[in-house]
Motif scaffolding. Structure first.
Motif, PDB file in Angstrom:
ATOM      1  N   GLY A  42      13.388   2.518  -5.778  1.00 56.54           N
ATOM      2  CA  GLY A  42      14.590   2.137  -5.053  1.00 56.54           C
ATOM      3  C   GLY A  42      15.229   3.279  -4.279  1.00 56.54           C
ATOM      4  O   GLY A  42      16.280   3.120  -3.670  1.00 56.54           O
ATOM      5  N   HIS A  43      14.589   4.460  -4.279  1.00 54.54           N
ATOM      6  CA  HIS A  43      15.125   5.573  -3.498  1.00 54.54           C
ATOM      7  C   HIS A  43      14.447   5.565  -2.139  1.00 54.54           C
ATOM      8  O   HIS A  43      13.227   5.537  -2.052  1.00 54.54           O
ATOM      9  N   ILE A  44      15.236   5.581  -1.086  1.00 53.65           N
ATOM     10  CA  ILE A  44      14.643   5.542   0.251  1.00 53.65           C
ATOM     11  C   ILE A  44      14.112   6.922   0.584  1.00 53.65           C
ATOM     12  O   ILE A  44      14.870   7.874   0.754  1.00 53.65           O
ATOM     13  N   LYS A  45      12.797   7.019   0.644  1.00 50.81           N
ATOM     14  CA  LYS A  45      12.180   8.321   0.933  1.00 50.81           C
ATOM     15  C   LYS A  45      11.163   8.149   2.055  1.00 50.81           C
ATOM     16  O   LYS A  45      10.474   7.145   2.137  1.00 50.81           O
ATOM     17  N   GLU A 105       0.803  -1.219   0.000  1.00 54.67           N
ATOM     18  CA  GLU A 105       0.000   0.000   0.000  1.00 54.67           C
ATOM     19  C   GLU A 105       0.841   1.277   0.000  1.00 54.67           C
ATOM     20  O   GLU A 105       0.373   2.339   0.360  1.00 54.67           O
ATOM     21  N   MET A 106       2.105   1.178  -0.434  1.00 57.57           N
ATOM     22  CA  MET A 106       2.915   2.390  -0.525  1.00 57.57           C
ATOM     23  C   MET A 106       2.911   2.954  -1.936  1.00 57.57           C
ATOM     24  O   MET A 106       3.424   4.026  -2.193  1.00 57.57           O
ATOM     25  N   GLY A 107       2.358   2.192  -2.855  1.00 59.87           N
ATOM     26  CA  GLY A 107       2.280   2.650  -4.245  1.00 59.87           C
ATOM     27  C   GLY A 107       0.933   2.242  -4.788  1.00 59.87           C
ATOM     28  O   GLY A 107       0.106   1.675  -4.084  1.00 59.87           O
ATOM     29  N   GLN A 109       7.407  -3.087   4.180  1.00 61.02           N
ATOM     30  CA  GLN A 109       7.232  -1.822   3.474  1.00 61.02           C
ATOM     31  C   GLN A 109       8.593  -1.231   3.117  1.00 61.02           C
ATOM     32  O   GLN A 109       8.775  -0.683   2.031  1.00 61.02           O
ATOM     33  N   LEU A 110       9.552  -1.363   4.030  1.00 60.57           N
ATOM     34  CA  LEU A 110      10.897  -0.854   3.722  1.00 60.57           C
ATOM     35  C   LEU A 110      11.494  -1.625   2.547  1.00 60.57           C
ATOM     36  O   LEU A 110      12.170  -1.056   1.695  1.00 60.57           O
ATOM     37  N   GLU A 111      11.208  -2.946   2.497  1.00 60.80           N
ATOM     38  CA  GLU A 111      11.689  -3.748   1.368  1.00 60.80           C
ATOM     39  C   GLU A 111      11.217  -3.142   0.050  1.00 60.80           C
ATOM     40  O   GLU A 111      11.961  -3.060  -0.922  1.00 60.80           O
ATOM     41  N   ARG A 112       9.972  -2.709   0.016  1.00 60.65           N
ATOM     42  CA  ARG A 112       9.429  -2.130  -1.217  1.00 60.65           C
ATOM     43  C   ARG A 112      10.096  -0.804  -1.531  1.00 60.65           C
ATOM     44  O   ARG A 112      10.306  -0.459  -2.682  1.00 60.65           O
ATOM     45  N   LEU A 113      10.455  -0.039  -0.486  1.00 61.72           N
ATOM     46  CA  LEU A 113      11.134   1.233  -0.748  1.00 61.72           C
ATOM     47  C   LEU A 113      12.532   0.992  -1.304  1.00 61.72           C
ATOM     48  O   LEU A 113      13.033   1.739  -2.141  1.00 61.72           O
ATOM     49  N   ILE A 114      13.174  -0.083  -0.794  1.00 64.36           N
ATOM     50  CA  ILE A 114      14.534  -0.382  -1.237  1.00 64.36           C
ATOM     51  C   ILE A 114      14.543  -0.995  -2.637  1.00 64.36           C
ATOM     52  O   ILE A 114      15.477  -0.796  -3.413  1.00 64.36           O
TER      53      ILE A 114
END
Lengths: 145, 457, 291
Positions: free
Chosen positions: B170-173, B65-67, B157-162
């Motif tokens: 792939g940008h950690i925001k 649910e981050m995108g 969720q962090l996995e998806r950001l990475i």
């Protein structure tokens, strides 16, 4: 005639996977338990039919012990739970009929508990010795059958 | 996955559910519902035009649910088969009856709004259960924000950001304002080792994935400082302990032994209040982002599936193995095997090992047309049996089943039989039967009475 | 239908204005209060820190007397008193052995027939926030009020039930919203103020209450609403000390929820006893045209 001192003769129904293996282990560890017990191997304590206990006493055996795996550890998942229930019911019948509780016992002994098996059998035999020979329930007609 | 899909001996049924399972080892009768995806698998070429042009955006489950994804979508780029599915709940064609942009643009004419579910019924020799896990819902921890703070995220969720294929490329925001975090706090054991929340067990994988994430964060953002609040570090696998040490020494991760008691928002920062038990002080960290190492739980519908398969499960919903040490892959139901996290939380090497084990067991099962078994099984004298089914209730393996036979005069009769391939020979049925019509070969009542007679002499 | 009223010790001392404003507000809202006759101290923290029997016997006597008086509920304005009465009521209901022992100690009997509630329950559940809204004459427009719940109103969640969410309660915010004021979210709603360590470890109270005031200021609050005399005591009476410690002039009036309701209902400043506060709310309320 020489009166030979009476020695209890007891039967043990031991489940193959736990208690029988436990008795085996006590043997290889050279732990002693009384020769008075004759062990009958069964696959599971759940195999024990109350008839076995009654028939044994009818045949003049002085005591019966049934031993199985610890609750939750039955090799066949639930056999020992069924055995426990059956035992609870037959215990009431035996009390009613007048068979002393020391004569019919139930235990949980695991395959690794060699010393415990020896101790359980020891205590059981002593208990039977205290209540004396099984004269009341031995079916005399069966002598020599 | 692509290799599997191209193997002629493997048929992959995606978007399908097992609805019924009957029968027994070697002969499982399974009913499968192939749900309609409203796209014809044989026609679709995987060009992607449909989901590029779809006007509806929905939070993406795969991106935690981050995108966003579209109403017609492929869950992730490497999906097999590379054929999209239409989400009925959000597609305008289904909810409002208008749109059909994907159908109009599809050059292969593959979109079919009328497609129906398909039922497949077939017989299978063995079943391997590999249904995986669900993530613990961290919003029950009100002290960590209960899901209200945007910059408090889960490990997945962090996995998806990475991930370079993720919602931020792939940008950690930070989810709140898109800025790069400078100070990141990780909290271990969120939804694991916590009796109060009903999860007393350890989820196995979190210590290692948190260390990995701390390393990756440092590689992406060289200026970042990671702070990891832990209770114990469980790094038992091969080279795992060395990896954790490197995380501390080479990647500057600060490991703090203690729990976090509260997180609260102050402006655009998150204040994390915890304890450092090794030093014996309270600790307050001003973080830009907090990552909760959430635990593994059984899938929410695992008990349902267990009912369909007739396999037992534990108090949490993990499927129960035949023996915790000596048979972690088999179940009490012969022919049904377990692998992966559906049996217990486990990481990738352990899952691969258990999957190889399950495959080997199935292969050995199938290696011949006949199974050889112990002959000491029960058998029923059907002439005496009254079908009271008391035996059925005590059998732990479900080995006694009803069957219908046709007599010589053509009439049908129901009777009980013991499935010899399933019976383990415990004899619980024999001592339960009221009419003594079931006997255990090799251990019959008569044989035991004979032993008794001999002993009593 | 009358509600049993248990004022608690502070209502006759440091929180006299809470008692005054509660009575005035209930009168205006048509809620009849009947004070429990011959009530005794509930024991609060000192009792349960020393003896479990004592900590149950003290509230038990109040419950027994209220029941004997023919009341069917007991309402407390203080969160410590409410917490002790509710916990005792639940424990006694579920453990008959303890109940009979306590009954023996106190010399009274109690049939667990009372509904034990806090002033916030009275307003939000018994009366209903809509009914309060109807009677508002002076909406508290343009004021930012942060709600401070403290520890005991929402914890332990198995016993007390002022709000279903112990970490993020919202019942006071709802009441404040109905009065026309703004109730911003802030970080220290349920953080401890130091409570009864005010005399034995004042340094701890100054530190913890200081954090609360700092966070209230950070949330841009004009004042802090409380529903407990002890929270009030620490935040109001120690504010000057904390201000000088932090080198900041907080000037954050700490108001009882009953006082806020009273002002909104059009009752006067002096009538509500608000001139007794150490950090005066007069300037703020005059500025906003409410008094």
């Amino acid at each position: 005639m020489e009166e030979t001192k009476w020695e209890p003769k007891v039967v043990g129904f031991l489940c193959h996977w736990c208690s029988y293996a436990g008795a085996d282990l006590s043997g290889s560890a050279r732990l002693e338990y009384p020769h008075n017990i004759r062990i009958i191997r069964i696959p599971c304590s759940g195999r024990v039919d109350p008839m076995f206990i009654l028939r044994a006493l009818q045949n003049g055996v002085d005591g019966v012990i049934v031993s199985g795996c610890h609750p939750g550890d039955c090799h066949y998942q639930s056999g020992n739970f069924h055995a426990r229930r059956k035992f609870a019911v037959i215990r009431r019948l035996l009390d009613y009929v007048g068979i002393e509780p020391e004569r019919v016992q139930f235990s949980w002994v695991a395959a690794s508990e060699g010393p415990k098996m020896a101790q359980v059998i020891n205590e059981f035999v002593e208990g039977v010795r205290k209540v004396g020979p099984n004269r009341l329930f031995k079916d005399e007609r069966r002598d020599g059958e | 996955m692509v290799e599997s899909s191209q193997n002629e001996n493997i048929e992959i049924l995606t978007y399908s559910e097992v609805e019924e399972v009957g029968g027994y080892i070697g002969n499982f009768d399974v009913k499968i519902r192939k749900k309609a995806r409203f796209v014809d698998i044989d026609k679709c070429t995987g060009c992607g035009t449909c989901y590029q042009k779809c006007p509806v955006k929905v939070p993406s489950e795969f991106d935690m649910e981050m995108g966003m994804r579209k109403a017609i979508y492929v869950p992730f780029p490497q999906a097999v088969p590379n054929v999209p599915v239409i989400d009925k709940e959000h597609c305008r064609m289904f909810t409002k009856g208008k749109c059909s942009i994907c159908q109009k643009l599809c050059q292969a004419d593959a979109v079919d709004y009328e497609q129906k579910d398909e039922i497949i019924e077939d017989r299978f020799g063995a079943i391997v259960v590999a249904t995986g896990y669900d993530l613990f819902d961290a919003s029950v921890y009100g002290e960590y924000g209960g899901g209200r703070f945007k910059d408090v995220i889960t490990g997945l969720q962090l996995e998806r950001l990475i991930s370079p294929a993720g919602p931020t490329g792939g940008h950690i925001k930070r989810p709140s304002d898109g800025k790069e975090p400078k100070n990141v706090v990780f909290i271990q054991c969120v939804g694991s080792r916590d009796i109060e929340k009903g999860v007393p067990y350890c989820s196995n994988v979190c210590c290692m994935y948190t260390a990995k994430q701390a390393v990756l964060l440092k590689e992406h953002l060289p200026e970042v400082q990671t702070n990891i609040f832990y209770m114990d570090i469980r790094s038992a696998g091969k080279n795992y302990e060395q990896f954790v040490q490197r995380t501390m020494e080479q990647y500057g991760a600060l490991y703090i032994r203690g729990r976090v008691s509260k997180i609260y928002q102050r402006g655009d920062k998150l204040i994390v209040k915890g304890a450092d038990t090794l030093v014996g002080i309270q600790v307050e960290v001003e973080a830009d982002m907090v990552v909760l190492a959430t635990g593994i739980t059984p899938r929410h519908d695992s008990k349902n599936l267990a009912g369909i398969l007739s396999i037992p499960y534990d108090q949490f919903g993990f499927f129960t193995e035949l023996h915790p040490k000596l048979a972690p892959i088999e179940t009490v139901t012969s022919g049904i095997f377990l692998t992966g996290a559906c049996q217990a939380p486990k990481d990738i090497p352990d899952t691969v090992a258990s999957a190889s084990g399950a495959a080997a067991k199935v292969a050995s099962l199938f290696s011949s047309d006949e199974m050889s078994m112990e002959p000491l099984v029960s058998t029923i004298d059907t002439a005496v049996c009254s079908m009271c089914k008391a035996c059925v209730e005590v059998c732990p393996y479900g080995a006694i089943q009803e069957e219908e036979i046709t007599l010589r005069d053509g009439t049908k009769k129901k009777q009980l039989i013991v499935l010899e391939s399933v019976c383990h020979g415990c004899g619980a049925c024999v001592s339960t039967c009221r009419s003594s019509c079931i006997m255990l070969r090799g251990m019959t009542d008569e044989q035991i009475f004979d032993e008794l007679m001999a002993v009593a002499q | 239908m009358a509600y049993g009223y248990y004022p608690g010790c502070s209502s006759h001392g440091t929180a006299r204005e809470y008692d005054i404003s509660t009575k005035k507000v209930c009168e205006r809202l048509g809620l009849e209060l009947k004070e429990v006759e011959d009530w005794n101290c509930c024991g609060a923290s000192p009792a349960h820190a020393t003896s479990e029997e004592l900590s149950l016997a003290l509230p038990f006597r109040n419950l027994a007397l209220a029941e004997k008086q023919g009341l069917n509920s007991i309402m407390s304005t203080c969160s410590a008193c409410y917490n002790r009465l509710k916990v005792a009521d639940e424990i006694l209901k579920n453990t008959p052995e303890i109940s009979s022992r306590v009954s023996e100690i106190v010399g009274e009997s109690y049939n667990s027939s009372l509904k034990v509630i806090h002033f916030l329950d009275l307003i939000s559940k018994e009366l209903g926030i809509e009914r309060v809204k109807e009677k508002v004459q002076k909406p508290l427009a343009d004021i930012k009020v942060v709600s401070y719940y403290g520890c005991l109103l929402t914890r332990p969640p198995e016993f007390v039930s002022v709000d279903p969410d112990p970490e993020n309660p919202t019942v006071m915010e709802e009441i404040i919203g109905a009065l026309g004021a703004e109730a911003p979210d802030w970080s220290h709603k349920t953080e401890c103020c130091g409570a009864s360590l005010a005399l034995s470890r004042t340094d701890i109270v100054l530190r913890l209450s200081g954090e609360i005031l700092k966070s209230a200021r950070f949330a841009d609050a004009d004042c802090i609403a409380v529903a407990c005399p002890l929270c009030y005591a620490n935040l109001d009476m120690r504010q000057a000390q904390i201000s000088s410690m932090h080198g900041v002039d907080y000037s954050l009036p700490v108001l009882f929820i009953s006082e806020l309701i009273g002002i909104a209902l059009g009752i006067g400043y002096k009538e509500l006893g608000m001139n007794k506060h150490m950090v005066s709310a007069k300037t703020l309320l005059t500025e906003k045209g409410l008094i």
